[in-house]
Design a protein around this motif. Structure first.
Motif, PDB file in Angstrom:
ATOM      1  N   ASP A  91       0.810  -1.220   0.000  1.00 45.15           N
ATOM      2  CA  ASP A  91       0.000   0.000   0.000  1.00 45.15           C
ATOM      3  C   ASP A  91       0.841   1.267   0.000  1.00 45.15           C
ATOM      4  O   ASP A  91       0.302   2.373   0.027  1.00 45.15           O
ATOM      5  CB  ASP A  91      -0.952   0.004   1.201  1.00 45.15           C
ATOM      6  N   GLY A  92       2.141   1.136  -0.023  1.00 50.08           N
ATOM      7  CA  GLY A  92       2.978   2.315  -0.122  1.00 50.08           C
ATOM      8  C   GLY A  92       4.300   2.188   0.614  1.00 50.08           C
ATOM      9  O   GLY A  92       4.495   1.284   1.424  1.00 50.08           O
ATOM     10  N   PHE A  93       5.206   3.087   0.276  1.00 47.40           N
ATOM     11  CA  PHE A  93       6.477   3.197   0.995  1.00 47.40           C
ATOM     12  C   PHE A  93       6.770   4.673   1.187  1.00 47.40           C
ATOM     13  O   PHE A  93       6.166   5.542   0.543  1.00 47.40           O
ATOM     14  CB  PHE A  93       7.612   2.499   0.241  1.00 47.40           C
ATOM     15  N   LEU A  94       7.692   4.971   2.089  1.00 45.27           N
ATOM     16  CA  LEU A  94       7.994   6.357   2.433  1.00 45.27           C
ATOM     17  C   LEU A  94       9.338   6.783   1.866  1.00 45.27           C
ATOM     18  O   LEU A  94      10.335   6.079   2.022  1.00 45.27           O
ATOM     19  CB  LEU A  94       8.008   6.522   3.961  1.00 45.27           C
ATOM     20  N   LEU A  95       9.349   7.935   1.234  1.00 44.04           N
ATOM     21  CA  LEU A  95      10.592   8.623   0.878  1.00 44.04           C
ATOM     22  C   LEU A  95      10.727   9.799   1.836  1.00 44.04           C
ATOM     23  O   LEU A  95       9.877  10.694   1.862  1.00 44.04           O
ATOM     24  CB  LEU A  95      10.543   9.124  -0.567  1.00 44.04           C
ATOM     25  N   LEU A  96      11.782   9.789   2.643  1.00 41.15           N
ATOM     26  CA  LEU A  96      12.013  10.834   3.638  1.00 41.15           C
ATOM     27  C   LEU A  96      13.346  11.514   3.362  1.00 41.15           C
ATOM     28  O   LEU A  96      14.397  10.856   3.376  1.00 41.15           O
ATOM     29  CB  LEU A  96      12.011  10.238   5.045  1.00 41.15           C
ATOM     30  N   ALA A  97      13.300  12.798   3.087  1.00 41.93           N
ATOM     31  CA  ALA A  97      14.523  13.583   2.871  1.00 41.93           C
ATOM     32  C   ALA A  97      14.728  14.511   4.063  1.00 41.93           C
ATOM     33  O   ALA A  97      13.770  15.113   4.564  1.00 41.93           O
ATOM     34  CB  ALA A  97      14.427  14.391   1.583  1.00 41.93           C
TER      35      ALA A  97
END
Length: 353
Positions: free
Chosen positions: A287-293
């Motif tokens: 259902d999704g993944f996170l891109l965190l900058a």
């Protein structure tokens, strides 16, 4: 339900909650006093080059107060000191320490598992010897930068055995000191062993290395006989790009790409491929993944404004790489852009999309 199995929004909130807890702990009066007391007694600046693997938590494994050790984290613990940004950060750290009259202990780590090879470093295809060889290459580069006499900067290669959290200190050739082979009764003999292993180590650096080894000896001893869950399966669902992820020491959760390499597209693409495989094989929900900058800053004003600009750049750059190389996966991407107030370790969200 474990965090890896929760819906993506719940996973993200759990991660942000962890960052808030980390900042609260770091800013507590007790933690501040612990850092001040420690640095007064042990002023050598400690830098650790390490893999992004959440199991490699050196402050925890050495019982060192938070904020003493400066981490450099990247996929596989792969670095080259010729990378412009990395080289600038290291030299700035050394210059600052030198101006204050302090030396720098540069701990270059690799990791492996004694119990099962596949629990080793994926960045080196779980080949511990290849990982050790790379760590030694970094040591050679450090000597070229800061001098072969090791009087001011001492590059020390250390293995980290993740099943027992034990440090392995490497000297010249095949000489080494494995903390898992010692008992608490050996603590009083550590200085003699380190002197024999690293005879060129300045006395003040040796003095400030010993608390780390003593803490690791205590930590390793506390784990003997304890049944631990040794999670060997890749279940990462976060790609972190940038710096300021000190709160992230959860095994198999995040893939951290430090902003050090001149070509960030390669490690970002590799991280995305791992996330894609994790979804494909059902290791994480699809259902999704996170891109965190994230980018740290020290002061408000220009310093923070530059951090904001850099974090937005990293978000957009990573997004383009993932969209180009993994277009189907990109449709499941949730983005968070942040800066970190470094003196407090407080993560500040800027935007999400």
């Amino acid at each position: 339900m474990r965090i890896h199995d929760r819906p993506i929004e719940e996973r993200i909130e759990a991660l942000l909650s962890l960052s808030r807890e980390h900042a609260d702990t770091f800013c507590s009066p007790s933690a501040w006093l612990a850092r001040e007391r420690y640095l007064a007694a042990h002023p050598t600046r400690i830098v650790v080059m390490k893999c992004m693997d959440g199991r490699i938590h050196i402050p925890h494994a050495t019982r060192t107060p938070l904020g003493i050790i400066t981490p450099f984290r990247n996929l596989g613990g792969i670095f080259h000191l010729g990378w412009p940004y990395l080289g600038e950060m290291l030299t700035d750290t050394v210059y600052e320490a030198t101006r204050r009259g302090h030396c720098v202990l540069m701990i270059i780590t690799y990791h492996f598992s004694r119990g099962e090879k596949t629990r080793g470093c994926a960045g080196f295809d779980c080949d511990a010897e290849a990982a050790l060889a790379h760590a030694r290459e970094i040591r050679t580069q450090a000597e070229q930068l800061f001098g072969h006499d090791h009087r001011h900067v001492y590059p020390l290669v250390c293995g980290f055995e993740t099943d027992g959290d034990a440090l392995i200190v490497h000297g010249d050739a095949d000489a080494r000191l494995d903390m898992s082979e010692l008992s608490l009764a050996d603590a009083s003999d550590l200085e003699r062993r380190v002197t024999a292993l690293c005879p060129d180590m300045p006395s003040d650096i040796r003095r400030d290395l010993l608390p780390l080894l003593e803490g690791n000896l205590q930590h390793v001893d506390s784990l003997r006989g304890v049944v631990r869950k040794l999670d060997i399966e890749h279940r990462e669902w976060v790609i972190c790009v940038g710096r300021g992820f000190d709160f992230l020491h959860l095994p198999n959760t995040a893939l951290i790409v430090g902003p050090y390499s001149p070509d960030l597209s390669q490690p970002i693409g590799t991280a995305a491929a791992i996330i894609d495989a994790n979804m494909k094989y059902g290791r994480i929900p699809d259902d999704g993944f996170l891109l965190l900058a994230s980018t740290p800053y020290q002061e408000v004003g220009v310093d923070r404004a530059r951090a904001v600009m850099k974090s937005h750049f990293l978000t957009e750059f990573a997004t383009r790489v993932i969209q180009r190389e993994h277009p189907k996966l990109a449709k499941r991407m949730l983005r968070r852009t942040a800066v970190v107030h470094w003196p407090s370790r407080r993560l500040e969200l800027l935007s999400d999309a």
